[in-house]
Design an enzyme around this catalytic site. Structure first.
Site: not given
Ligand code: 5GP
Ligand code: ZN
Length: 107
Positions: A84, A97
């Site tokens: 994201n 991440h």
């Protein structure tokens, strides 16, 4: 240091890593949204995958390889790999991440 993932990767917040490489770690998401939901996080702080890609291709590759490893070890081989990027895309932690998510754990 007020970045939660810097605290996790550096050990300030004790966390069980499911896997670790020289410059990245993998651990379970605190709020799993699939039966398998792991996060793969470089130890060095970059805010998102765009910044990581622009500045450290080797580290990006290491993150992808660790994601591939934990997917092999923890899923049946079908998984999603998601970064994201940006608040409007759903990013809430601004330390890059990769999410590794899967419906089926490895038998
Ligand atoms: P994002 O929405 O930024 O793509 O993903 C952040 C993820 O980090 C979320 O899925 C959230 O549940 C997870 N998360 C946030 N804080 C912690 C934490 O302290 N420990 C762990 N293990 N996961 C966290
Ligand atoms: Zn950080």
């Amino acid at each position: 240091m007020d970045c939660i993932f810097c605290k996790i990767t550096s050990g300030v917040i004790p966390t069980n890593f499911v896997a670790e490489s020289e410059h990245a770690v993998a651990f379970r998401d605190i709020s799993p949204r699939q039966p398998v939901h792991l996060l793969v996080v470089p130890k060095k702080h970059y805010s998102d995958v765009a910044e990581l890609t622009d500045n450290d291709e080797n580290l990006l590759l290491e993150v992808l390889k660790l994601a591939r490893q934990v997917a092999a070890e923890n899923t049946d081989g079908s998984f999603r790999l998601t970064f994201n990027t940006g608040a409007s895309a759903g990013q809430t932690v601004f330390h890059v991440h990769a999410h590794v998510t899967a419906k089926a754990a490895r038998a």
